[in-house]
Design a protein around this motif. Sequence first.
Motif, PDB file in Angstrom:
ATOM      1  N   SER A   1     -11.492  -2.746  -3.146  1.00 29.25           N
ATOM      2  CA  SER A   1     -12.931  -3.001  -3.983  1.00 29.25           C
ATOM      3  C   SER A   1     -13.969  -2.110  -2.982  1.00 29.25           C
ATOM      4  O   SER A   1     -13.606  -1.727  -1.823  1.00 29.25           O
ATOM      5  N   THR A   2     -15.171  -1.972  -3.507  1.00 30.97           N
ATOM      6  CA  THR A   2     -16.119  -1.357  -2.787  1.00 30.97           C
ATOM      7  C   THR A   2     -16.793  -2.025  -1.797  1.00 30.97           C
ATOM      8  O   THR A   2     -17.462  -1.387  -1.163  1.00 30.97           O
TER       9      THR A   2
ATOM     10  N   ARG B   1     -10.109   6.223  -0.224  1.00 32.70           N
ATOM     11  CA  ARG B   1     -11.178   5.497  -0.887  1.00 32.70           C
ATOM     12  C   ARG B   1     -10.794   5.151  -2.414  1.00 32.70           C
ATOM     13  O   ARG B   1     -11.463   3.869  -2.811  1.00 32.70           O
ATOM     14  N   THR B   2     -10.024   5.843  -2.961  1.00 33.10           N
ATOM     15  CA  THR B   2      -9.875   5.473  -4.407  1.00 33.10           C
ATOM     16  C   THR B   2      -8.515   4.301  -4.372  1.00 33.10           C
ATOM     17  O   THR B   2      -8.501   3.610  -5.475  1.00 33.10           O
TER      18      THR B   2
ATOM     19  N   ALA C   1       2.357   8.494   0.808  1.00 34.35           N
ATOM     20  CA  ALA C   1       1.654   7.376   0.770  1.00 34.35           C
ATOM     21  C   ALA C   1       1.000   7.523   2.103  1.00 34.35           C
ATOM     22  O   ALA C   1       1.335   7.764   3.091  1.00 34.35           O
ATOM     23  N   PHE C   2      -0.377   6.981   2.065  1.00 34.52           N
ATOM     24  CA  PHE C   2      -1.391   6.693   3.527  1.00 34.52           C
ATOM     25  C   PHE C   2      -1.181   5.340   3.790  1.00 34.52           C
ATOM     26  O   PHE C   2      -1.454   4.585   2.725  1.00 34.52           O
ATOM     27  N   GLY C   3      -1.429   5.088   5.142  1.00 27.63           N
ATOM     28  CA  GLY C   3      -1.730   3.686   5.502  1.00 27.63           C
ATOM     29  C   GLY C   3      -3.108   3.997   6.174  1.00 27.63           C
ATOM     30  O   GLY C   3      -3.303   4.902   6.787  1.00 27.63           O
ATOM     31  N   PHE C   4      -4.150   3.073   6.128  1.00 25.28           N
ATOM     32  CA  PHE C   4      -5.503   3.335   6.668  1.00 25.28           C
ATOM     33  C   PHE C   4      -6.098   1.927   7.098  1.00 25.28           C
ATOM     34  O   PHE C   4      -5.522   0.770   6.646  1.00 25.28           O
ATOM     35  N   ILE C   5      -7.200   1.708   8.028  1.00 19.37           N
ATOM     36  CA  ILE C   5      -7.833   0.859   8.077  1.00 19.37           C
ATOM     37  C   ILE C   5      -9.106   0.622   7.329  1.00 19.37           C
ATOM     38  O   ILE C   5      -9.842   1.705   7.298  1.00 19.37           O
ATOM     39  N   LEU C   6      -9.061  -0.752   6.806  1.00 22.38           N
ATOM     40  CA  LEU C   6     -10.391  -0.955   5.950  1.00 22.38           C
ATOM     41  C   LEU C   6     -11.293  -1.841   6.689  1.00 22.38           C
ATOM     42  O   LEU C   6     -10.861  -2.595   7.393  1.00 22.38           O
ATOM     43  N   GLU C   7     -12.730  -1.343   6.517  1.00 22.00           N
ATOM     44  CA  GLU C   7     -13.593  -2.408   7.082  1.00 22.00           C
ATOM     45  C   GLU C   7     -14.601  -2.866   6.247  1.00 22.00           C
ATOM     46  O   GLU C   7     -15.080  -2.101   5.156  1.00 22.00           O
ATOM     47  N   ASP C   8     -14.788  -4.233   6.029  1.00 22.34           N
ATOM     48  CA  ASP C   8     -15.616  -4.947   5.402  1.00 22.34           C
ATOM     49  C   ASP C   8     -17.233  -4.568   5.484  1.00 22.34           C
ATOM     50  O   ASP C   8     -17.578  -4.741   6.569  1.00 22.34           O
ATOM     51  N   ARG C   9     -18.071  -4.175   4.433  1.00 27.63           N
ATOM     52  CA  ARG C   9     -19.233  -3.874   4.913  1.00 27.63           C
ATOM     53  C   ARG C   9     -20.188  -4.981   5.441  1.00 27.63           C
ATOM     54  O   ARG C   9     -21.036  -4.723   6.084  1.00 27.63           O
ATOM     55  N   ALA C  10     -19.778  -6.101   4.942  1.00 30.85           N
ATOM     56  CA  ALA C  10     -20.680  -7.258   5.327  1.00 30.85           C
ATOM     57  C   ALA C  10     -20.410  -7.912   6.416  1.00 30.85           C
ATOM     58  O   ALA C  10     -21.123  -8.026   7.325  1.00 30.85           O
ATOM     59  N   THR C  11     -19.049  -8.240   6.773  1.00 30.92           N
ATOM     60  CA  THR C  11     -18.369  -9.019   7.855  1.00 30.92           C
ATOM     61  C   THR C  11     -18.033  -8.304   8.974  1.00 30.92           C
ATOM     62  O   THR C  11     -17.668  -8.673   9.909  1.00 30.92           O
ATOM     63  N   GLN C  12     -17.987  -6.839   8.643  1.00 34.63           N
ATOM     64  CA  GLN C  12     -16.993  -5.941   9.488  1.00 34.63           C
ATOM     65  C   GLN C  12     -15.597  -6.352  10.087  1.00 34.63           C
ATOM     66  O   GLN C  12     -15.151  -5.768  10.944  1.00 34.63           O
TER      67      GLN C  12
END
Length: 129
Positions: free
Chosen positions: A107-108, A102-103, A48-59
């Motif tokens: 959400s996108t 990504r998968t 399993a991987f851990g990752f940082i996500l960034e919201d496209r609208a709010t950063q």
Amino acid sequence: KQWYQRRVRGRLRQMYHYPLVTDSTAEIISKADDMLSNYTGNIKVNVAFGFILEDRATQELKFFHPSNNTMLFSNPRLLQSLTDRNDFKSDIEHDEALVYARTSRPSTTWVVAKVICVRFPVLCVDTTA
């Protein structure tokens, strides 16, 4: 590297958690080699991987923790031979961490900023592991 163990249904379960400096496949395979070097017997293992996500609208940033719900393989891999171990590493290379991230994102609207860790849950199948 972080490592811990506990008993699950009478069998020893060990967890290896490695930070990633890069999200390169070579570094991930190096971590898998380090984990596998601790075993000579039969084991079941997943990734399993851990990752940082960034919201496209709010950063806004969010950490996506590696968990049992987001394993790379649908079932743990039984590793009984050198061929099994090589196949396991080859499958990790084939299923790239960034594609996995990504998968797995919620959400996108969230994009993967960086893959930052990898976790290997290991179940010892016999006492020689």
